[in-house]
Write an enzyme that holds these catalytic residues in place. Structure first.
Site, PDB file in Angstrom:
ATOM      1  N   ARG A 274       0.897  -1.200  -0.040  1.00 15.89           N
ATOM      2  CA  ARG A 274       0.044  -0.043   0.057  1.00 15.89           C
ATOM      3  C   ARG A 274       0.881   1.268   0.053  1.00 15.89           C
ATOM      4  O   ARG A 274       0.591   2.300  -0.695  1.00 15.89           O
ATOM      5  CB  ARG A 274      -1.072  -0.115   1.171  1.00 15.89           C
ATOM      6  CG  ARG A 274      -1.990   0.981   1.221  1.00 15.89           C
ATOM      7  CD  ARG A 274      -2.858   1.198   2.527  1.00 15.89           C
ATOM      8  NE  ARG A 274      -3.111  -0.314   3.101  1.00 15.89           N
ATOM      9  CZ  ARG A 274      -4.332  -0.961   2.782  1.00 15.89           C
ATOM     10  NH1 ARG A 274      -5.047  -0.124   2.049  1.00 15.89           N
ATOM     11  NH2 ARG A 274      -4.663  -1.984   3.069  1.00 15.89           N
ATOM     12  N   TYR A 314     -14.328  -2.808   3.095  1.00 15.16           N
ATOM     13  CA  TYR A 314     -13.694  -2.536   4.242  1.00 15.16           C
ATOM     14  C   TYR A 314     -14.406  -1.092   5.089  1.00 15.16           C
ATOM     15  O   TYR A 314     -14.080  -0.473   5.913  1.00 15.16           O
ATOM     16  CB  TYR A 314     -12.326  -2.027   4.435  1.00 15.16           C
ATOM     17  CG  TYR A 314     -11.620  -3.237   3.550  1.00 15.16           C
ATOM     18  CD1 TYR A 314     -11.565  -4.437   4.003  1.00 15.16           C
ATOM     19  CD2 TYR A 314     -10.603  -2.845   2.337  1.00 15.16           C
ATOM     20  CE1 TYR A 314     -10.800  -5.493   3.329  1.00 15.16           C
ATOM     21  CE2 TYR A 314     -10.108  -3.717   1.745  1.00 15.16           C
ATOM     22  CZ  TYR A 314     -10.003  -5.082   2.192  1.00 15.16           C
ATOM     23  OH  TYR A 314      -9.279  -5.985   1.701  1.00 15.16           O
ATOM     24  N   CYS A 340     -25.993  -3.558  -8.994  1.00 15.41           N
ATOM     25  CA  CYS A 340     -27.066  -3.910  -8.112  1.00 15.41           C
ATOM     26  C   CYS A 340     -26.867  -4.526  -6.740  1.00 15.41           C
ATOM     27  O   CYS A 340     -27.129  -5.834  -6.428  1.00 15.41           O
ATOM     28  CB  CYS A 340     -27.991  -5.125  -8.705  1.00 15.41           C
ATOM     29  SG  CYS A 340     -28.328  -4.493 -10.453  1.00 15.41           S
TER      30      CYS A 340
HETATM   31  C1  LIG Z   1      -0.428  -8.014   1.746  1.00 13.56           C
HETATM   32  C2  LIG Z   1       0.687  -8.479   2.273  1.00 13.56           C
HETATM   33  C3  LIG Z   1       1.663  -7.339   2.256  1.00 13.56           C
HETATM   34  C4  LIG Z   1       1.608  -6.003   2.002  1.00 13.56           C
HETATM   35  O1  LIG Z   1       0.772  -5.158   2.882  1.00 13.56           O
HETATM   36  P1  LIG Z   1       0.587  -3.543   2.752  1.00 13.56           P
HETATM   37  O2  LIG Z   1      -0.494  -3.339   3.837  1.00 13.56           O
HETATM   38  O3  LIG Z   1      -0.169  -3.429   1.280  1.00 13.56           O
HETATM   39  O4  LIG Z   1       2.074  -2.992   2.950  1.00 13.56           O
HETATM   40  C5  LIG Z   1       3.092  -7.775   2.681  1.00 13.56           C
HETATM   41  N1  LIG Z   1       3.471  -9.095   2.960  1.00 13.56           N
HETATM   42  C6  LIG Z   1       2.256 -10.035   2.944  1.00 13.56           C
HETATM   43  C7  LIG Z   1       2.823 -11.373   3.563  1.00 13.56           C
HETATM   44  C8  LIG Z   1       1.071  -9.739   2.762  1.00 13.56           C
HETATM   45  O5  LIG Z   1      -0.114 -10.554   2.578  1.00 13.56           O
END
Ligand SMILES: *Cc1c(COP(=O)(O)O)cnc(C)c1O
Length: 410
Positions: A274, A314, A340
């Site tokens: 993210r 969420y 829908c």
């Molecule tokens: C989803 C995930 C991430 C990344 O998470 P962010 O919140 O997008 O930084 C990193 N490591 C694992 C194992 C994940 O499942």
């Protein structure tokens, strides 16, 4: 990289309106230089330690987005054979790929061993045994980090917390030492590291400090058993600003974590998703209709929950703005899509400049878990993706056609 200049909304040096008029709506637009800046910020913050940043590909797996990070020197964290395919296609070096996930299949293991990835983040003893067996048949050694469930509270939405005992992820901390001891006896497993990932959209350094302290304690306990690890992977999860959050910067994180790691011969791994792409992308949609219904005013747009699922999934907040800044009146509205489902919305009871019919709206901070989570629900072709770079821009994924909707069907 997304700002108003002379009252017109721009991505880098391009008018968003210009892109939208050529490509149509809905459309995701990314800023290449914002992605690069985010990577550099993270990478430089940890300059004083041996480290590797493995971008979590699932946040946004578009080839051009991934390639931007691969060329900048990032590694990647993948969670499926499909993501391995994308990672290799976009130019990530195999030696910088880590493979996470609770349910890797034998086929996926073979694919990853053939590619020669850096390591598997293993999440159960049974998975470890299967990996040993698969590697044995291929006469290879699988480099492994064990993912521990550290039972740390990430202080985030319960759907995106992953480091508590009730979550399916990782190995329970009480059994971790035994799992390592058993793993040491497996001939085709090379114990390489320890990993954890406690959740997403984390907005303070506290959970990371707590996590690192727990992990270092395990590293020391393992060393006493003669198991010396090379890498420590503290996962992803660093939050971004969607609304009023003030998450720590990578610099803040480095200030808190670096002192704990001095003098330790460990390479630190991160798996941010993210953080890298969330604020690097927007979704632009067009207003179809407005309607008054009793107390409420609905603004119906041409994007929907199939294009951006986070609000529906969420209750996530995304800022919404017209592409022009002016003095018009604000109104409290619900911004909703054409699907829908009552959950098909982008904002509820939100005060925004009241848009006209046909006007464009930008939904901000949509670069992570936006397109990547999109579907064709309601038989809506997936939207186009565009990347801007300075004063240039290009389409990095074509809008799907009606034919794409039925491809492969009988
Ligand atoms: C989803 C995930 C991430 C990344 O998470 P962010 O919140 O997008 O930084 C990193 N490591 C694992 C194992 C994940 O499942």
């Amino acid at each position: 990289m997304f700002t108003f200049k002379r009252n017109q909304f721009q991505v880098e040096d391009v008018l968003v309106r210009d892109i939208v008029e050529k490509v149509g709506t809905p459309v995701y637009i990314y800023s290449k230089n914002r992605i690069l800046d985010n990577f550099k910020l993270f990478d430089q913050a940890f300059n004083s330690l041996p480290h590797l940043i493995c971008y979590a590909l699932k946040a946004n797996s578009n080839l051009s987005v991934a390639r931007t990070l691969a060329v900048a020197g990032a590694g990647t964290d993948i969670v499926s054979g499909g993501e391995l395919y994308r990672a290799l296609a976009s130019g990530f070096r195999a030696k910088k790929i880590v493979f996470s996930g609770v349910g890797k299949t034998k086929d996926e293991m073979r694919y990853a061993l053939r590619a020669g990835i850096l390591m598997f983040n293993v999440e159960s003893s049974e998975e470890l045994n299967v990996l040993n067996e698969v590697a044995g048949v291929m006469k290879k050694k699988a480099r492994v980090a064990i993912r521990v469930n550290p039972n740390v509270e990430a202080d985030t939405h319960h759907h995106i917390t992953t480091g508590k005992q009730e979550n399916k992820f990782g190995i329970h901390k009480n059994t971790l030492l035994d799992v390592y001891k058993n793993a040491k006896k497996l001939h085709n497993i090379e114990l390489h590291g320890l990993q954890a990932h406690i959740g997403s959209q984390i907005t303070s350094v506290k959970p990371y400090v707590e996590l690192l302290t727990i992990l270092l304690d395990f590293i020391d306990k393992l060393a006493k058993q003669g198991i010396v690890l090379k890498t420590l992977d503290i996962g992803g999860g660093l939050g971004i600003t969607y609304d009023k959050e003030v998450p720590p910067t990578p610099q803040d994180l480095a200030l808190a974590l670096t002192p704990l790691l001095r003098e330790r011969p460990l390479t630190l791994l991160f798996e941010p998703g993210r953080f890298m792409v969330g604020n690097s992308g927007i979704l632009v949609t067009q207003v179809l209709y407005r309607k008054e219904a009793g107390e409420k005013t609905f603004v119906i747009v041409d994007a929907a929950m199939n294009d951006l699922a986070r609000p529906a999934l969420y209750d996530a907040y995304h800022e919404i703005t017209p592409l022009v800044q002016d003095r018009r009146a604000q109104r409290v509205v619900d911004v909703v899509g054409p699907i829908c489902e009552s959950g098909d919305y982008f904002a509820r009871q939100r005060k925004i400049p009241f848009p006209k019919c046909g006007e464009y709206l930008a939904i901000l901070s949509a670069g992570a878990y936006g397109f990547a989570m999109s579907s064709q629900y309601n038989s809506r072709p997936r939207v186009a993706e565009v990347m801007a770079d300075g004063k240039y821009w290009k389409i990095i994924r074509k809008r799907e056609s009606l034919k794409d909707l039925i491809r492969g069907e009988k």
